[in-house]
Design a protein around this motif. Structure first.
Motif, PDB file in Angstrom:
ATOM      1  N   ARG A  64       0.828  -1.216   0.000  1.00 14.06           N
ATOM      2  CA  ARG A  64       0.000   0.000   0.000  1.00 14.06           C
ATOM      3  C   ARG A  64       0.857   1.258   0.000  1.00 14.06           C
ATOM      4  O   ARG A  64       0.445   2.295  -0.499  1.00 14.06           O
ATOM      5  N   ALA A  65       2.063   1.166   0.578  1.00 15.24           N
ATOM      6  CA  ALA A  65       2.929   2.339   0.711  1.00 15.24           C
ATOM      7  C   ALA A  65       3.569   2.774  -0.610  1.00 15.24           C
ATOM      8  O   ALA A  65       4.155   3.858  -0.680  1.00 15.24           O
ATOM      9  N   ILE A  66       3.460   1.964  -1.659  1.00 14.19           N
ATOM     10  CA  ILE A  66       3.987   2.389  -2.961  1.00 14.19           C
ATOM     11  C   ILE A  66       3.187   3.597  -3.422  1.00 14.19           C
ATOM     12  O   ILE A  66       1.966   3.535  -3.563  1.00 14.19           O
ATOM     13  N   ASP A  67       3.887   4.708  -3.650  1.00 19.34           N
ATOM     14  CA  ASP A  67       3.253   5.979  -4.020  1.00 19.34           C
ATOM     15  C   ASP A  67       3.265   6.139  -5.540  1.00 19.34           C
ATOM     16  O   ASP A  67       4.335   6.278  -6.136  1.00 19.34           O
ATOM     17  N   PRO A  68       2.097   6.129  -6.187  1.00 21.38           N
ATOM     18  CA  PRO A  68       2.043   6.284  -7.643  1.00 21.38           C
ATOM     19  C   PRO A  68       2.691   7.582  -8.142  1.00 21.38           C
ATOM     20  O   PRO A  68       3.120   7.657  -9.293  1.00 21.38           O
ATOM     21  N   GLU A  69       2.769   8.589  -7.271  1.00 15.31           N
ATOM     22  CA  GLU A  69       3.372   9.871  -7.666  1.00 15.31           C
ATOM     23  C   GLU A  69       4.876   9.919  -7.420  1.00 15.31           C
ATOM     24  O   GLU A  69       5.542  10.878  -7.796  1.00 15.31           O
ATOM     25  N   ASP A  96       9.014   8.441  -7.332  1.00 12.64           N
ATOM     26  CA  ASP A  96       9.980   7.947  -8.302  1.00 12.64           C
ATOM     27  C   ASP A  96       9.835   6.429  -8.391  1.00 12.64           C
ATOM     28  O   ASP A  96       9.910   5.736  -7.366  1.00 12.64           O
ATOM     29  N   PRO A  97       9.622   5.889  -9.597  1.00 14.20           N
ATOM     30  CA  PRO A  97       9.344   4.455  -9.728  1.00 14.20           C
ATOM     31  C   PRO A  97      10.399   3.553  -9.094  1.00 14.20           C
ATOM     32  O   PRO A  97      10.064   2.647  -8.320  1.00 14.20           O
ATOM     33  N   ARG A  98      11.658   3.783  -9.413  1.00 14.73           N
ATOM     34  CA  ARG A  98      12.694   2.902  -8.856  1.00 14.73           C
ATOM     35  C   ARG A  98      12.782   3.046  -7.348  1.00 14.73           C
ATOM     36  O   ARG A  98      12.922   2.054  -6.634  1.00 14.73           O
ATOM     37  N   ALA A  99      12.685   4.261  -6.843  1.00 16.17           N
ATOM     38  CA  ALA A  99      12.747   4.475  -5.388  1.00 16.17           C
ATOM     39  C   ALA A  99      11.571   3.788  -4.699  1.00 16.17           C
ATOM     40  O   ALA A  99      11.732   3.203  -3.617  1.00 16.17           O
ATOM     41  N   GLN A 100      10.397   3.827  -5.318  1.00 19.19           N
ATOM     42  CA  GLN A 100       9.219   3.203  -4.718  1.00 19.19           C
ATOM     43  C   GLN A 100       9.354   1.678  -4.679  1.00 19.19           C
ATOM     44  O   GLN A 100       9.040   1.043  -3.668  1.00 19.19           O
ATOM     45  N   ILE A 101       9.833   1.096  -5.767  1.00 19.23           N
ATOM     46  CA  ILE A 101       9.978  -0.361  -5.815  1.00 19.23           C
ATOM     47  C   ILE A 101      11.103  -0.815  -4.888  1.00 19.23           C
ATOM     48  O   ILE A 101      10.960  -1.812  -4.167  1.00 19.23           O
TER      49      ILE A 101
END
Length: 197
Positions: free
Chosen positions: A72-77, A79-84
């Motif tokens: 749930r904490a993955i933020d769509p807004e 940075d993609p690599r930072a989120q993953i």
């Protein structure tokens, strides 16, 4: 209204149940084992939970929210690599902090998820679908390489939860070394390479 002693006993019972279920699975666990680990009598255990099933369900219900929080904490807004990478780190930390919970979940899934089927095919699937769509959008926008978002999520689960679910195997192979020594650095290298555009 529950008393302090009732809250304490309930906590003791659930902690003991987690220990026994994570080690033996639902079928292998007994109320006598749970009572012995809790240091309470079997009738006392049954005062709080009228069956092994209710204890198991209480643990699984509490676990699911904790288990879904990193996804749930993955933020769509963000940075993609930072989120993953953040998701991978949070899942690895959960394996370190919650190994019994991870084994409880794995045991349930290995049995065909009879007590979690509705949650997995509902809440979990909806969340995975949502985050897979986010990852796919990042990929479509050229912010990530072309990658199957579902298999990316599954590979994070496999590579992080393995440390909790197969702890005994890792400890036997690594001896006295911390089973997770070097794990984060290795996984960062793997996923950094995988996520390069």
């Amino acid at each position: 209204m529950t008393t302090r002693i009732q809250r304490r006993n309930r906590g003791l019972i659930l902690d003991a149940a987690l220990e026994v279920f994570s080690a033996n699975g639902f079928r292998g666990a007994t109320l006598d084992q749970i009572a012995a680990v809790a240091g309470l009598s079997k009738p006392n255990i049954l005062y709080y939970f009228d069956s092994k099933e209710r204890m198991h369900n209480a643990l699984l219900e509490g676990l699911l929210d904790v288990w879904l929080a990193p996804l749930r904490a993955i933020d769509p807004e963000g940075d993609p690599r930072a989120q993953i990478m953040g998701y991978m780190r949070r899942k690895l930390q959960m394996s370190r902090d919650y190994p019994r919970e991870s084994r409880l979940f794995a045991n349930e899934v290995l049995q065909g998820a009879p007590r979690l089927e509705t949650s997995i095919s509902g809440t979990l699937r909806d969340l995975v679908d949502d985050r897979a769509a986010v990852i796919q959008a990042w990929s479509d926008a050229g912010r990530l390489p072309a990658i199957d978002p579902y298999h990316l999520i599954f590979s994070i689960w496999a590579m992080t939860q393995h440390y909790a679910d197969f702890d005994a195997q890792i400890r036997l192979i690594r001896g006295k070394r911390d089973p997770m020594d070097g794990a984060e650095a290795f996984l960062e290298m793997v996923f950094e390479r995988l996520l390069r555009v």
